[in-house]
Design a protein around this motif. Structure first.
Motif, mmCIF file in Angstrom:
data_model
loop_
_atom_site.group_PDB
_atom_site.id
_atom_site.type_symbol
_atom_site.label_atom_id
_atom_site.label_comp_id
_atom_site.label_asym_id
_atom_site.label_seq_id
_atom_site.Cartn_x
_atom_site.Cartn_y
_atom_site.Cartn_z
ATOM 1 N N GLN A 167 0.929 -1.347 -0.028
ATOM 2 C CA GLN A 167 -0.043 -0.165 -0.131
ATOM 3 C C GLN A 167 0.897 1.346 -0.048
ATOM 4 O O GLN A 167 0.558 2.310 -0.692
ATOM 5 N N THR A 168 2.024 1.388 0.784
ATOM 6 C CA THR A 168 2.794 2.284 0.592
ATOM 7 C C THR A 168 3.574 2.633 -0.867
ATOM 8 O O THR A 168 3.565 3.740 -0.996
ATOM 9 N N ASP A 171 0.773 4.092 -2.761
ATOM 10 C CA ASP A 171 0.732 5.700 -2.283
ATOM 11 C C ASP A 171 1.596 6.543 -3.061
ATOM 12 O O ASP A 171 1.660 7.611 -3.578
ATOM 13 N N GLY A 172 2.799 5.802 -3.397
ATOM 14 C CA GLY A 172 4.009 6.702 -3.912
ATOM 15 C C GLY A 172 4.087 6.606 -5.310
ATOM 16 O O GLY A 172 4.720 7.703 -5.949
ATOM 17 N N ALA A 217 -0.707 2.398 -9.690
ATOM 18 C CA ALA A 217 -1.215 2.731 -8.129
ATOM 19 C C ALA A 217 -2.727 2.185 -8.007
ATOM 20 O O ALA A 217 -2.717 1.361 -6.779
ATOM 21 N N TYR A 218 -3.666 2.468 -8.870
ATOM 22 C CA TYR A 218 -5.098 2.238 -8.466
ATOM 23 C C TYR A 218 -5.364 1.182 -9.089
ATOM 24 O O TYR A 218 -6.650 0.755 -8.771
ATOM 25 N N GLY A 222 -2.329 -1.075 -5.486
ATOM 26 C CA GLY A 222 -3.406 -0.841 -4.738
ATOM 27 C C GLY A 222 -4.420 -1.910 -4.294
ATOM 28 O O GLY A 222 -4.485 -2.427 -3.187
#
Length: 289
Positions: A167-168, A171-172, A217-218, A222
């Motif tokens: 998840q980190t 987020d990046g 990411a998404y 994620g």
């Protein structure tokens, strides 16, 4: 299977919609290797900086949960209750005989009938340590219950490291996409004297960086983190069930009551019916005889 289906659906909908809208895929494909090198390489490097090697290995291993789902299946919950039934019954009949099994579970005829459970060190240690505590005649079983709760909370926290790490990273990734896009803009500014057709392709290539960071990411990382977290939480029910049954035993409840407590504590989709569990326990006794 669901994970593969989801990934396929994401790619088909995103790139299919882009093509149907008149988008030109060659622009993305031309920029993709370089942008992926920048964004993916930076993301992996950041991941390595932020985590120790144990967490990295754990995360790589846990990625299989995205496609395979939780480790423990319905049959494992039924086998666990059969195993606990045998152990508790033996503990009430002859504590000395039980000690031979809990001190060397790999050599135990009882544990060997359940190889998937025997292969899990945490499940075996949890059972053996708690049964050993019961043999010490604790005056207050709530003390053992409190120790078990703290132990399991620590285990769950440790098991969640991989999902937190993913998840980190997720987020990046959008920010790293912006980094790649800015580099693309810098490259474009160095060619400002070129005709609009060339500048258009350069700007399009720069924007691929932003797209790729957000998409990864998404669309992938994620959801991977969320799936790993869900699978770890589902597997934690297996260890919670061990705690519930053995704590009931510490309170001196009859064996059948302890096992029924465990059956009721089993997650709904994994819960065996009362009749099916009784039949499985009878079959395990026959096998033991």
């Amino acid at each position: 299977m669901a994970g593969i289906l989801g990934i396929g659906l994401i790619f088909v909908m995103v790139f299919g919609g882009y093509l149907l809208a008149g988008g030109q895929l060659p622009i993305i494909l031309h920029s993709l290797p370089h942008e992926m090198m920048i964004i993916g390489g930076a993301a992996v490097g950041s991941f390595v900086i932020a985590n120790d090697f144990a967490t990295i290995r754990h995360t790589i291993k846990d990625l299989a949960k995205v496609f395979k789902g939780p480790h423990w299946k319905t049959s494992d919950y039924r086998d666990l209750l059969c195993l606990l039934s045998e152990l508790i019954r033996l503990a009430k009949q002859n504590q000395i005989d039980l000690e031979a099994h809990i001190e060397a579970p790999s050599q135990s005829s009882i544990f060997q009938r359940y190889p998937r459970i025997l292969a899990d060190k945490e499940a075996i240690n949890l059972m053996c340590d708690t049964l050993r505590s019961a043999s010490m005649n604790y005056d207050d079983p709530r003390q053992v219950e409190e120790i078990l709760e703290k132990r399991m909370d620590a285990n769950l926290h440790r098991a969640m490291h991989s999902s937190h790490a993913l998840q980190t990273m997720a987020d990046g990734l959008p920010a790293l996409g912006i980094v790649a896009a800015v580099l693309g803009v810098i490259k474009t500014m160095g060619s400002i004297d070129q005709p609009p057709q060339v500048l258009g392709k350069l700007i399009g290539g720069a924007l691929v960086g932003t797209f790729l960071g957000v998409f990864l990411a998404y669309g992938l990382v994620g959801p991977f983190a969320a799936r790993v977290k869900a699978a770890v939480e589902e597997d934690d029910h297996f260890y919670q069930l061990i705690r519930e049954v053995l704590v009931a035993n510490l309170h001196k409840h009859p064996t059948n009551i302890c096992i029924e407590v465990g059956r009721q504590a089993t997650p709904g989709p994994m819960r065996a019916s009362f009749t099916d569990l009784e039949e499985a326990i009878r079959e395990s006794r026959k096998a033991a005889a």
